[in-house]
Design a protein around this motif. Structure first.
Motif, PDB file in Angstrom:
ATOM      1  N   CYS A 383       0.828  -1.210   0.000  1.00 28.00           N
ATOM      2  CA  CYS A 383       0.000   0.000   0.000  1.00 28.00           C
ATOM      3  C   CYS A 383       0.859   1.255   0.000  1.00 28.00           C
ATOM      4  CB  CYS A 383      -0.928   0.001   1.213  1.00 28.00           C
ATOM      5  SG  CYS A 383      -2.280  -1.191   1.137  1.00 28.00           S
ATOM      6  N   MET A 384       1.937   1.244   0.769  1.00 33.25           N
ATOM      7  CA  MET A 384       2.797   2.423   0.869  1.00 33.25           C
ATOM      8  C   MET A 384       3.370   2.827  -0.483  1.00 33.25           C
ATOM      9  SD  MET A 384       3.143   4.059   3.699  1.00 33.25           S
ATOM     10  CE  MET A 384       4.583   4.941   3.141  1.00 33.25           C
ATOM     11  N   ALA A 385       3.755   1.831  -1.301  1.00 36.21           N
ATOM     12  CA  ALA A 385       4.308   2.147  -2.614  1.00 36.21           C
ATOM     13  C   ALA A 385       3.289   2.916  -3.446  1.00 36.21           C
ATOM     14  CB  ALA A 385       4.717   0.859  -3.327  1.00 36.21           C
ATOM     15  N   SER A 386       2.027   2.494  -3.379  1.00 36.03           N
ATOM     16  CA  SER A 386       0.978   3.187  -4.134  1.00 36.03           C
ATOM     17  C   SER A 386       0.655   4.544  -3.532  1.00 36.03           C
ATOM     18  CB  SER A 386      -0.293   2.330  -4.172  1.00 36.03           C
ATOM     19  OG  SER A 386      -0.101   1.181  -4.965  1.00 36.03           O
ATOM     20  N   ILE A 387       0.625   4.632  -2.212  1.00 38.98           N
ATOM     21  CA  ILE A 387       0.303   5.901  -1.549  1.00 38.98           C
ATOM     22  C   ILE A 387       1.307   6.976  -1.925  1.00 38.98           C
ATOM     23  CG2 ILE A 387       0.258   7.051   0.702  1.00 38.98           C
ATOM     24  CD1 ILE A 387      -0.998   4.402   1.801  1.00 38.98           C
ATOM     25  N   ASN A 388       2.579   6.625  -1.969  1.00 45.08           N
ATOM     26  CA  ASN A 388       3.598   7.608  -2.326  1.00 45.08           C
ATOM     27  C   ASN A 388       3.399   8.117  -3.756  1.00 45.08           C
ATOM     28  OD1 ASN A 388       4.885   7.513   0.166  1.00 45.08           O
ATOM     29  ND2 ASN A 388       6.205   5.812  -0.443  1.00 45.08           N
ATOM     30  N   VAL A 389       2.999   7.214  -4.653  1.00 42.19           N
ATOM     31  CA  VAL A 389       2.699   7.606  -6.027  1.00 42.19           C
ATOM     32  C   VAL A 389       1.454   8.491  -6.063  1.00 42.19           C
ATOM     33  CG1 VAL A 389       1.953   6.728  -8.285  1.00 42.19           C
ATOM     34  CG2 VAL A 389       3.829   5.602  -7.064  1.00 42.19           C
ATOM     35  N   GLN A 390       0.426   8.112  -5.319  1.00 39.58           N
ATOM     36  CA  GLN A 390      -0.815   8.890  -5.281  1.00 39.58           C
ATOM     37  C   GLN A 390      -0.577  10.305  -4.770  1.00 39.58           C
ATOM     38  OE1 GLN A 390      -3.089   6.308  -2.786  1.00 39.58           O
ATOM     39  NE2 GLN A 390      -3.653   4.915  -4.453  1.00 39.58           N
ATOM     40  N   ARG A 391       0.204  10.433  -3.707  1.00 35.95           N
ATOM     41  CA  ARG A 391       0.461  11.750  -3.121  1.00 35.95           C
ATOM     42  C   ARG A 391       1.144  12.668  -4.135  1.00 35.95           C
ATOM     43  NH1 ARG A 391       3.454  10.255   0.625  1.00 35.95           N
ATOM     44  NH2 ARG A 391       2.036  10.174   2.408  1.00 35.95           N
ATOM     45  N   MET A 392       2.206  12.166  -4.763  1.00 36.48           N
ATOM     46  CA  MET A 392       2.898  12.985  -5.760  1.00 36.48           C
ATOM     47  C   MET A 392       1.985  13.319  -6.931  1.00 36.48           C
ATOM     48  SD  MET A 392       6.855  11.639  -6.022  1.00 36.48           S
ATOM     49  CE  MET A 392       6.539   9.883  -6.006  1.00 36.48           C
ATOM     50  N   SER A 393       1.159  12.353  -7.332  1.00 33.91           N
ATOM     51  CA  SER A 393       0.263  12.570  -8.468  1.00 33.91           C
ATOM     52  C   SER A 393      -0.766  13.654  -8.169  1.00 33.91           C
ATOM     53  CB  SER A 393      -0.444  11.258  -8.827  1.00 33.91           C
ATOM     54  OG  SER A 393       0.478  10.259  -9.206  1.00 33.91           O
ATOM     55  N   VAL A 394      -1.335  13.618  -6.965  1.00 31.94           N
ATOM     56  CA  VAL A 394      -2.320  14.644  -6.585  1.00 31.94           C
ATOM     57  C   VAL A 394      -1.671  16.017  -6.567  1.00 31.94           C
ATOM     58  CG1 VAL A 394      -3.784  15.489  -4.712  1.00 31.94           C
ATOM     59  CG2 VAL A 394      -3.800  13.055  -5.306  1.00 31.94           C
ATOM     60  N   HIS A 395      -0.514  16.123  -5.941  1.00 30.13           N
ATOM     61  CA  HIS A 395       0.149  17.419  -5.844  1.00 30.13           C
ATOM     62  C   HIS A 395       0.566  17.933  -7.222  1.00 30.13           C
ATOM     63  CE1 HIS A 395       1.189  16.457  -1.363  1.00 30.13           C
ATOM     64  NE2 HIS A 395      -0.070  16.758  -1.561  1.00 30.13           N
TER      65      HIS A 395
END
Length: 488
Positions: A383-395
């Protein structure tokens, strides 16, 4: 009761009809208003005619309006439901086609991976426009129910930047539970109790009880391997179950593109997928399915309209969360479901700012999440690998920072397993240029991206993927449906 529900992206005809009939299965809700809005006047009129036919056939006082003026639809709405796909199938085709040139084979491409990240870039500016309108013209305190993918990114943007009371809704947990109940031989789904937690499309059944008896890993593995259908369709999910010790909610095809291990070598992909249906791993499977579904609906519309004349059957109310949430909020009949919200301590070993999917209860006081859940370490790491991608993508989507967008794509698990940094940089340039009309936040970055593409030396390939199928014609679909009906 009388209140207003606005549905944005109501031209998603089949899904809008399902939400509508689910909500009208609640006796207290017969006198409410549904305000439909979409960019397509054609689709709006098709779905309005179907819903009007349902209202007429059931002699209900329900009101249905349709307009391409979104703010008008949102005026005074207590609930706003979004099922939008910004860019439609045209942009979605690029989400699949362009990454294939760089060796990235996606089944769905709508959550993370290269396609899902670009999908989020298109959706998030529009989601924030929705939030602005909700705050300005909807009923004070209106709740935003997001069904649109990429679920976590859209919900993250609406909460962090849109400042609207938002919950993300999906049906992956319900479908996974139905599979587990079946392989364990349950007589009904009600015999299975479970705690399922994680992030959208990567939720994990961390506690399973069948008639109160705890189900362990070995029993569940044996049950899936003994099943004549799932043992073939869910090979990848079963392999993850064996290694992680818990079952994932997401389909074989979806899960395969969120991990770095199963789709990175073309000659290995077919080992893990199943071609009996798109959802089990077919290259671009959901794009093909969506295209066929759209074509089928356009052709067979008179039959859909005729079917709308049948009486509502309350027993066929679906397990989509929306109607059950509204019922609990308005009537205080408590509902337990799995919801996408900001973490804030709900899952102890995931970041506080992440959008997680986890159990909660709904009553008149709102959505009340069960907190203090700890995921198995392997599940949390994935999950953490995806969350880090999601955070950067949103920003990146909010700021229009193309360099941050490239870093987000670079850190995607499957992209990173397949592509070099040079390939990722060029691929993102190519996708931003191809989709520029839906990416206003990158307008200033497009000229430089075009210039880089004109000088690039990075080689690409003409590749349809490891397991691609062509879109079937209406005649082929009709013949297949006839054959299935005769066989059944």
């Amino acid at each position: 009761m009388s209140f207003k529900i606005a549905i944005i992206g109501a031209g998603s005809v089949g899904f809008t009809k399902k939400l509508f009939t689910d909500i009208l299965c609640i006796p207290e809700f017969s006198d409410i208003e549904f305000a439909l809005t979409d960019l397509s006047e054609h689709n709006l009129q098709m779905i309005k005619a179907i819903l009007d036919r349902i209202v007429e056939a059931n002699k209900l006082p329900t009101r249905v309006t349709a307009t391409t003026d979104r703010r008008k639809a949102l005026e005074g709405a207590r609930y706003v439901i979004s099922c939008v796909r910004v860019g439609g199938l045209e942009a979605y085709a690029d989400d699949i086609r362009i990454p294939l040139k760089y060796g990235i084979d996606q089944c769905v491409g709508d959550t993370i991976c290269a396609g899902g990240i670009l999908y989020g870039q298109r959706n998030i500016p529009v989601i924030l426009d929705f939030c602005k309108d909700i705050l300005e013209v909807a009923e004070p305190g209106a709740k935003f129910l997001n069904y649109a993918n990429p679920m976590a990114m859209n919900t993250w943007a609406a909460i962090e930047y849109g400042k609207v009371d938002t919950v993300g809704l999906c049906h992956g947990v319900q479908h996974g539970a139905e599979q587990i109940a079946e392989v364990l031989g349950a007589k009904s789904h009600s015999e299975l109790d479970y705690v399922c937690s994680g992030i959208n499309h990567q939720t994990w059944f961390i506690d399973l009880r069948l008639n109160g008896r705890k189900i362990g890993k070995d029993e569940l593995v044996a049950a899936f391997e003994a099943h004549p259908v799932y043992s073939q369709q869910e090979k990848l999910r079963i392999d993850v179950l064996k290694r992680f010790g818990v079952y994932s909610t997401e389909s074989n095809g979806h899960l395969s593109e969120y991990l770095p291990w199963y789709r990175k070598r073309p000659d290995e992909i077919t080992r893990w997928i199943d071609m009996s249906d798109w959802i089990h791993g077919e290259t671009g499977g959901y794009l093909r399915y969506s295209t066929e579904t759209r074509n089928w609906f356009e052709t067979e519309y008179p039959q859909f309209l005729e079917a709308a004349s049948k009486p509502l059957d309350v027993s066929k109310r679906s397990n989509e969360h929306a109607s059950h949430i509204l019922e609990a909020l308005e009537t205080n009949r408590v509902y337990r479901g799995h919801f996408n919200v900001k973490n804030a301590g709900i899952i102890t070993n995931l970041p506080q700012d992440a959008i997680i999917e986890s159990p909660g209860f709904v009553d008149r006081f709102g959505i009340n999440m069960a907190s203090g859940i700890t995921l198995p370490e392997a599940c949390a790491a994935t999950c953490m690998a995806s969350i880090n991608v999601q955070r950067m993508s949103v920003h990146a989507a909010v700021t229009g920072d193309i360099d941050l967008l490239k870093l987000a794509v670079l850190h995607d698990p499957l992209v990173g397993a397949v592509s070099t940094p040079e390939e990722v940089w060029q691929m993102v340039d190519e996708m931003v240029v191809a989709q520029a009309r839906w990416l206003p936040q990158y307008a200033d970055a497009v000229p430089a991206a075009k210039e880089r593409l004109s000088k690039s030396m990075v080689k690409t390939r003409d590749w349809a993927g490891a397991a691609r199928r062509k879109v079937r014609s209406i005649e082929e679909l009709r013949a297949e449906k006839t054959a299935l009906k005769q066989a059944g």
